[in-house]
Design an enzyme around this catalytic site. Sequence first.
Site, mmCIF file in Angstrom:
data_model
loop_
_atom_site.group_PDB
_atom_site.id
_atom_site.type_symbol
_atom_site.label_atom_id
_atom_site.label_comp_id
_atom_site.label_asym_id
_atom_site.label_seq_id
_atom_site.Cartn_x
_atom_site.Cartn_y
_atom_site.Cartn_z
ATOM 1 N N HIS A 99 6.118 70.506 -2.391
ATOM 2 C CA HIS A 99 5.117 69.444 -2.922
ATOM 3 C C HIS A 99 6.111 68.130 -2.403
ATOM 4 O O HIS A 99 7.145 67.921 -2.835
ATOM 5 C CB HIS A 99 4.702 69.527 -4.143
ATOM 6 C CG HIS A 99 3.734 70.552 -3.975
ATOM 7 N ND1 HIS A 99 2.829 70.987 -5.302
ATOM 8 C CD2 HIS A 99 3.180 71.520 -3.159
ATOM 9 C CE1 HIS A 99 2.038 71.950 -5.082
ATOM 10 N NE2 HIS A 99 2.361 72.301 -3.895
ATOM 11 N N TYR A 413 11.974 62.888 -11.404
ATOM 12 C CA TYR A 413 11.198 64.207 -11.424
ATOM 13 C C TYR A 413 11.865 65.032 -10.241
ATOM 14 O O TYR A 413 11.957 66.186 -10.543
ATOM 15 C CB TYR A 413 9.458 63.809 -11.003
ATOM 16 C CG TYR A 413 8.872 65.421 -11.317
ATOM 17 C CD1 TYR A 413 8.011 65.323 -12.332
ATOM 18 C CD2 TYR A 413 9.031 66.327 -10.512
ATOM 19 C CE1 TYR A 413 7.201 66.452 -12.604
ATOM 20 C CE2 TYR A 413 8.035 67.444 -10.663
ATOM 21 C CZ TYR A 413 7.356 67.550 -11.790
ATOM 22 O OH TYR A 413 6.414 68.566 -12.133
HETATM 23 C C1 DHB Z 1 5.128 74.109 -14.454
HETATM 24 C C2 DHB Z 1 5.558 73.961 -15.519
HETATM 25 C C3 DHB Z 1 5.974 72.840 -15.929
HETATM 26 O O1 DHB Z 1 6.572 72.666 -17.322
HETATM 27 C C4 DHB Z 1 5.695 71.718 -15.377
HETATM 28 O O2 DHB Z 1 6.101 70.473 -15.876
HETATM 29 C C5 DHB Z 1 5.259 71.897 -14.052
HETATM 30 C C6 DHB Z 1 4.818 73.055 -13.578
HETATM 31 C C7 DHB Z 1 4.976 75.516 -13.662
HETATM 32 O O3 DHB Z 1 5.064 76.441 -14.661
HETATM 33 O O4 DHB Z 1 4.422 75.610 -12.658
#
Ligand code: DHB
Length: 420
Positions: A99, A413
């Site tokens: 993504h 991120y």
């Molecule tokens: C997922 C878990 C998370 O803590 C997050 O911030 C985004 C995705 C997941 O398990 O896909």
Amino acid sequence: MPGPGRAGRRGGGARRPKWFARGGRGATRTQVGIIGAGPAGLTLALLLQRHGIDAVVLESRSRQEIETTLRAGVLEQATVDLMGELGVAERMMRQAQFHGGIEIRFGGRGHRIDFVRLTGGRRIALYAQHEVIKDFVAALLERGGRIEFSVSGVALRDLDGAHPRLSYRAEGGAREIDCDFIAGCDGFHGPSRAAIPEPARTEHGQVLPFSWLGILAQAPLSSPELCYTHSDRGFALLSTRSPEIQRMYIQVDPDDDVAAWPDARIWEELRARTAVGDGGWRLIEGPVVQKGIVDMRAFVCDPMRYGPLFLLGDAAHIVPPTGAKGLNLAVADAQTLAAGLAAHYGSGGDGLLGRYSEICLRRAWRAVRFSMFMTRLLHRDPAHGPMERRVQLAELDYLTSSEAAMASLAENYVGLPLQW
Ligand code: DHB
Ligand code: FAD
């Protein structure tokens, strides 16, 4: 804290020819004893193997159990890149979804944060943690690495003395391994952190006033990218595991019970929280095949080293899951320690090992900061009144309309660069 050089002097620099030689006093020995076959322990084991450093991994659960426990899903670009370097990325590259951004939804409207544009081309991969574990275990065993599954009673001995070692029970009885170094990769509840005498460590921790109810549903994707949603009813997150299996989370109360959440109630809540104003989007539902509740906390243990013992991953720090950082932090700790140990056993000296705790804590605190920021931004805090909620909306408004704020979210991120 004991002098970081103490264990450093013990290793002596000579590379041992084979990883599992006979030690003194009838014990076996290895250069690095690793407790825990999670992302931290397995990444470290693979990296050490590449450097020709002996290691043995002790895991309290069975192989089947660690390969099926559902946890994280988001891999930072650097984690993906490392998997490539280690030659364990083949299945991930075929099966992961990549993504280039996420959606932040609030007030019934979605706002895309474009990671690719804001970070010079970086992305995230959606690939389940237990699939990472499967790939790592298979590669390690295939390359002659050693993991002992289903061991019990692992204890860290003589951390202050001349013979640090691990004692444990396995099929066939009590065992002991002499180690130059011990890597505590045994998660939040393992014995490693507690082996550091209390006066020598400071623990910072906070349990947050919400939990996540997570489900796996057999349904097509509702949204092309992860969707983090703020709503008056609380936080919701749409994530994915494959085009056919979706991972979704909703904020629930810390004392909530899964039994109080039949599927119909979960879907009703997900629909309400993720609804878009113009009605042009619809949540696609399907059979729920798994559900569970996890609590949310932030925790950091300082220092992350005590003599020959190094703490990695959740054994040293926990971040709230909203920033998707835990697994990636565990991998970064393993990279830092592996580089330090490679320098120690090679001709690089002990400078990096000496700075291990400082380097990893700096990264961990930044991840705590970012994860707490995302958590506060998106959850409904039961202690907050109308004023705090209005400020939260202003923060979301700013975040999704300022290039600088979006760039800051994006760079955190996708993952800050590894620095030492
Ligand atoms: C997922 C878990 C998370 O803590 C997050 O911030 C985004 C995705 C997941 O398990 O896909
Ligand atoms: P663990 O994965 O906990 O591994 C520790 C291992 O040690 C385990 O296998 C355990 O059995 C073993 N062990 C424990 N005690 C002993 C003992 N006494 N003897 C021997 N072995 C022992 N992180 C992300 O980066 N991205 C995400 O999207 C994300 N989402 C998450 C979603 C949820 C719902 C949860 C709960 C977590 C999420 N995380 C995420 C966090 C991530 O799963 C953890 O941070 C990660 O598993 C930490 O890896 P670790 O190797 O340090 O510890």
